[in-house]
Design an enzyme around this catalytic site. Structure first.
Site, mmCIF file in Angstrom:
data_model
loop_
_atom_site.group_PDB
_atom_site.id
_atom_site.type_symbol
_atom_site.label_atom_id
_atom_site.label_comp_id
_atom_site.label_asym_id
_atom_site.label_seq_id
_atom_site.Cartn_x
_atom_site.Cartn_y
_atom_site.Cartn_z
ATOM 1 N N GLU A 759 0.877 -1.174 0.000
ATOM 2 C CA GLU A 759 0.000 0.000 0.000
ATOM 3 C C GLU A 759 0.909 1.216 0.000
ATOM 4 O O GLU A 759 1.722 1.400 0.904
ATOM 5 C CB GLU A 759 -0.910 -0.015 1.239
ATOM 6 N N CYS A 793 -2.295 8.061 4.750
ATOM 7 C CA CYS A 793 -2.327 7.737 3.322
ATOM 8 C C CYS A 793 -3.688 8.046 2.724
ATOM 9 O O CYS A 793 -3.822 8.276 1.524
ATOM 10 C CB CYS A 793 -1.949 6.281 3.093
#
Length: 999
Positions: A759, A793
């Site tokens: 990720e 994020c």
């Protein structure tokens, strides 16, 4: 925090009189010309709209959604378009009249414009049934009418959703102006018995109702000291002005999470010497709350100490739907009664307690339920309570007939009268409509002429227990969510404060790597610093060498066969035990997260909840996967099952140092892989705490190992190692792509292809269209962009705003951001802390410098010294191709981009290399549907902030260059750590085979 009211028995001596008075009152309220008895063709459009919504639940939902949207729509074309969209859904059964006005194909056509004008007028007329006026001049006309009818008033200013300090100051000033103008007008009124006089005792002629949260934009139960200071500074100004002009102030009650702090602030303020003798002040209590009876008992004892009475307004409560939804979403115990009868019963208990203590408290009985008012009358008459000590209250536009009947009986009646513009008044209108159209509503049942005996019967509440705190996941998985800490609970807040103080006493310790079940000494150590105070050492962390990494890999290989053979249930139970330990150590873990990586406590707490959920969810998921599948046919058995891959290397980030490290690690472990955890350098101590928990939970030696070290040396060595099978990584795009490339290389002796789960961040956008609720959008963007200083994020770094609302949105966003407090995150007054370290700060400052060259700087704020602080920075008039609109910055930098159409907004949102999270604020059904299909993100959030994904409910992860792999916390995440196998057996022997079911 939620307590059950004492089992108080109502005094039976009041019942006979209650029934008699209720009979009298209810007959006065029943008129043959109400909207339920008129012929439909004689009804006004606003009456028809209300009547139709009562008859059709599907229409009710869509009509209220449409009404909520109207104030944001800027033309008849838009109104017609939205009306058609809301009313054309399958779940809505439309009356013929509505079908007729929806019969247009072009929203610009004359029929469409006529439909828009008709429905808008109906809604406006409906709204002003419940709103006393748009301005003070109209309010004064309303007051004059009420006084002629023998009623008094309290004025509530609509639009108290304060999200900026400018708005908080404005709220105070508007109330000062209001009481000055009303008091000036009051000088022309002749004092009347039953309104301004009670048995000759003079009463304040002017009363206003205020809400504490509107006096401070950052009002927060987690920060009782700071919230109290800001609120009281402004309240003192208002109270002094009210005393000067002779006005009364009543304090409303809001959502449950604010209740205890509201009561605490008022008890401390109103006992100050300056205000202690004031008897023209009041507090509201809500009977639908399970602990409200105890609150009333507490107020009685406090007033005895105060020595001077004040008023308690007793209401049922106006936020039931919101409270039940919020408690379910947060997995908290439900604070309100589930059944209306239970609320009614508690209301009667509180009425009795309040009136029987009339020498200490004045009672204001706020209800449209005839029985509730009749009981108050019965108690007051039985006890011969002086008129000054109690009054009846109704809401403007809702209890007209009841109010008139009460006045006729000689009672003092006060009408709660909101005033303001339609836009800020819409939330109030929806609450009133919900009350009026609910099947349990007394007003609705009375208008439908339900038998009087049933309406005025004593309430009976059987088994109204609160729903449990813990709810199962909605996916068929039987794990239960860990509720976040409710910091409105004083006990929990105290435990958090104590844990933070205790952890501060433990700063500076040394933490060692764990290899093959032993903590090992190292030659190199890393200082972990508090980013809020860069000179504060959190601890020292031993750094492994490449030789240590090889030892760890060999230990993992040795432990693998035993761990692989361990049953899925035994592995799962270790995770469940770890989750229980995390729950026990929650406040301590929150403190470590706060101090090592600079998160405010509530965000740290959410991270611990997520880690617990990962443990429990993956435990149950592995047990599900372990059952495998069987596909049998005659003469042949087929088994489909999974086996672990081997050795997993987990490289965890610093921005979610506990949740993501836990999620990736326990996923690898529960699937039977031996796992090496290499955390980010700046969050190594938090990973050491995770290590302690897993060891305590019973993880065997060699199965899990804690290997902090330099990423470019130790990390690369483990990624490239021939015995590594799985790499789970969360971090930067640069490092993630390098890991992906290195893992693809086949090393000498390697007999498998490595699996990479990565990720790698995003450039996340929120679209705000012209129909958006700007209050909601501004708050959501501030939370998404500046929560944890933009270092998530999932954080919002771009806002794409429709041109018609661009300026209004930007102005409020800037002011809302200015209202944030920046500083050390162990201070409960702080909403935004530092960035992680000096390198991150310098990199972000470079992006800000580029932004200043390309765009317009809309906001930059002063910052404190001593830590790695950066101002929340907003740029306006940003072009879609500007650097700050394309590159991931990972800091509190926000680009505001204007769009001229929704298609253009989606194109801008999709015009980056990333596809992680996105958001949309809209009340246009077609835009919501289009975004759901075309917004290229892994997680799309509509009409809410875009951070804080929840395990199972919102599995998290993206695509494009945001990463590779299945979503964390989802039903297929564990499969990535497993190899599927199929075993097929021919079960025929010499032409025969067992036949299932044969005798």
């Amino acid at each position: 925090m939620v307590a059950q009211a004492d089992k108080i028995t109502l005094d039976t001596r009041y019942e006979s009189k209650t029934q008699s008075i209720a009979q009298e009152l209810i007959k006065s309220t029943r008129q043959k010309n109400n909207i339920f008895n008129r012929m439909r063709d004689q009804m006004r459009w606003d009456d028809k709209v209300l009547d139709w919504t009562m008859a059709n639940p599907g229409l009710r939902v869509q009509m209220f959604r449409f009404i909520d949207t109207i104030p944001a729509l800027q033309s008849k074309t838009e109104i017609a378009n939205h009306f058609q969209q809301y009313m054309s859904t399958e779940e809505v059964e439309l009356p013929n009249a509505l079908k007729g006005i929806l019969n247009f194909s072009d929203a610009d056509s004359f029929p469409a414009q006529t439909a828009a004008a008709t429905i808008t007028k109906a809604v406006e007329t409906l709204a002003y049934k419940y709103i006393a006026g748009e301005n003070i001049a109209e309010v004064i006309k309303t007051i004059d009418r009420l006084r002629k009818e023998g009623m008094n008033f309290t004025i509530d200013l609509l639009g108290e959703a304060v999200i900026t300090e400018v708005e908080a100051e404005d709220y105070l000033q508007r109330y000062i102006n209001l009481i000055e103008q009303l008091s000036q007008k009051a000088q022309t009124w002749q004092r009347k018995e039953g309104i301004d006089l009670a048995d000759g005792i003079e009463l304040p002629q002017v009363q206003v109702s205020v809400k504490l949260t509107a006096f401070y934009s950052q009002f927060d139960p987690l920060n009782p000291v700071g919230s109290k200071k800001q609120v009281c500074d402004r309240l003192r100004i208002l109270l002094r002005k009210a005393a000067e002009v002779g006005a009364a102030i009543h304090f409303d009650m809001e959502q449950y999470r604010y209740k205890d702090l509201t009561l605490q602030i008022l008890k401390e303020l109103l006992i100050e010497e300056e205000f202690r003798s004031r008897t023209d002040l009041g507090i509201t209590l809500q009977a639908y709350l399970r602990d409200s009876y105890q609150d009333l008992q507490g107020i009685i004892e406090w007033v005895k100490e105060r020595g001077h009475p004040l008023t308690v307004r007793l209401v049922k409560g106006a936020y039931w739907d919101q409270e039940t939804i919020k408690s379910e979403q947060n997995h908290w115990q439900q604070p309100v009664y589930n059944k209306k009868a239970a609320t009614d019963l508690n209301y009667e208990r509180m009425t009795q307690l309040l009136l029987e203590n009339h020498e200490y408290l004045y009672a204001a009985i706020g209800s449209h339920n005839v029985r509730s008012q009749a009981l108050a009358c019965a108690i007051a008459e039985t006890l011969d309570i002086p008129p000054r000590r109690f009054e009846m209250q109704v809401l403007y536009g809702m209890g007209d007939k009841l109010a008139q009947a009460l006045v006729k009986r000689g009672h003092r009646v006060r009408v709660y009268s909101p005033y303001g513009k339609l836009l800020p008044g819409m939330a109030y209108l929806i609450r009133r409509l919900l009350e009026n159209t609910a099947n349990s509503s007394f007003i609705k049942q009375n208008q439908e002429e339900k038998p009087i005996a049933e309406l005025i019967a004593p309430p009976v509440a059987n088994d109204d227990r609160a729903r449990g705190e813990r709810l199962s996941a909605p996916t068929g998985n039987n794990f239960q969510y860990a509720p976040d800490t409710d910091y409105a609970d004083t006990d929990k807040r105290t435990k958090a404060e104590q844990a933070l103080a205790k952890v501060k006493q433990e700063l500076g310790k040394t933490y060692l790597p764990l290899i093959n079940g032993e903590y090992i000494e190292t030659s190199n150590y890393l200082d972990s610093l508090n980013p809020s105070r860069a000179n504060e050492l959190v601890g020292k962390v031993g750094q492994i060498s490449v030789e240590h990494a090889e030892q760890a890999m060999n230990a993992a290989k040795e432990a693998f066969n035993s761990w692989k053979a361990t049953s899925a249930t035994d592995r799962a139970n270790i995770l469940r035990k770890a989750a229980d330990i995390m729950e026990q150590r929650r406040h301590e873990l929150n403190a470590w997260i706060c101090l090592e990586v600079g998160k405010i406590i509530p965000q740290a707490d959410g991270e611990v909840s997520e880690a617990i959920d990962f443990c429990r969810y993956y435990a149950s998921e592995m047990e599900r996967l372990a059952t495998g599948k069987t596909y049998d046919i005659a003469g042949e058995n087929n088994r489909y099952f999974y086996q672990p891959k081997g050795i997993a290397v987990v490289i965890s980030p610093w921005n979610f140092p506990f949740a993501i490290a836990t999620g990736m690690t326990v996923a690898a472990l529960v699937t039977g892989n031996c796992t090496l955890l290499k955390p980010a350098a700046t969050s190594s101590i938090i990973a050491a705490k995770l290590t302690e928990i897993l060891v305590e939970a019973g993880i065997p030696k060699g199965v899990f190992q804690y290997v902090p070290g330099k990423g470019s040396e130790v990390g690369s060595y483990l990624v490239e190692h021939k015995d590594t099978h799985v790499i789970a990584f969360t971090g930067s795009r640069e490092v993630g792509c390098q890991i992906y490339a290195d893992a693809a290389k086949l090393q000498p002796g390697q007999k498998h292809l490595k699996r990479v789960i990565a990720e790698m961040g995003g450039k996340n956008a929120i679209i705000v269209d012209e129909s958006a609720d700007l209050d909601q959008a501004v708050v959501g963007v501030v939370q998404s962009a500046f929560g944890y200083s933009g270092q998530k994020c999932s954080a919002c770094s771009r806002v794409i705003v429709a041109a018609p609302v661009y300026d209004a949105f930007l102005d409020r966003l800037v002011e809302a951001t200015k209202s944030l407090n920046i500083g050390a995150t162990d201070d409960p007054n702080i909403q935004m802390g530092p960035v992680i370290d000096l390198q991150a700060r310098d990199r972000i400052l470079e992006y800000i410098a580029q932004g200043k060259q390309q765009s317009e700087l809309a906001l930059e704020m002063p910052i404190p010294d001593g830590g790695y602080y950066i101002s929340p920075t907003i740029f306006s008039n940003v072009a879609a191709d500007h650097t700050i609109a394309q590159e991931e910055i990972f800091g509190p930098v926000l680009a505001i981009i204007k769009s001229n159409s929704f298609d253009e907004a989606l194109a801008i949102a999709n015009g980056t290399d990333y596809a992680l999270t996105g958001g949309l604020y809209s009340r246009t059904p077609s835009h919501i549907q289009q975004a759901s299909k075309e917004f290229e993100v892994g997680n799309l959030y509509i009409n809410r902030n875009i951070t804080g994904a929840i395990v199972a409910r919102q599995p998290f992860g993206g695509f494009k260059l945001s990463g590779v792999g299945s979503k964390a916390g989802g039903p297929d995440y564990l499969v990535q750590f497993l190899d599927p196998r199929v075993v097929t057996e021919n079960i025929q022997r010499q032409g025969f085979a067992p036949i299932e079911g044969a005798e």
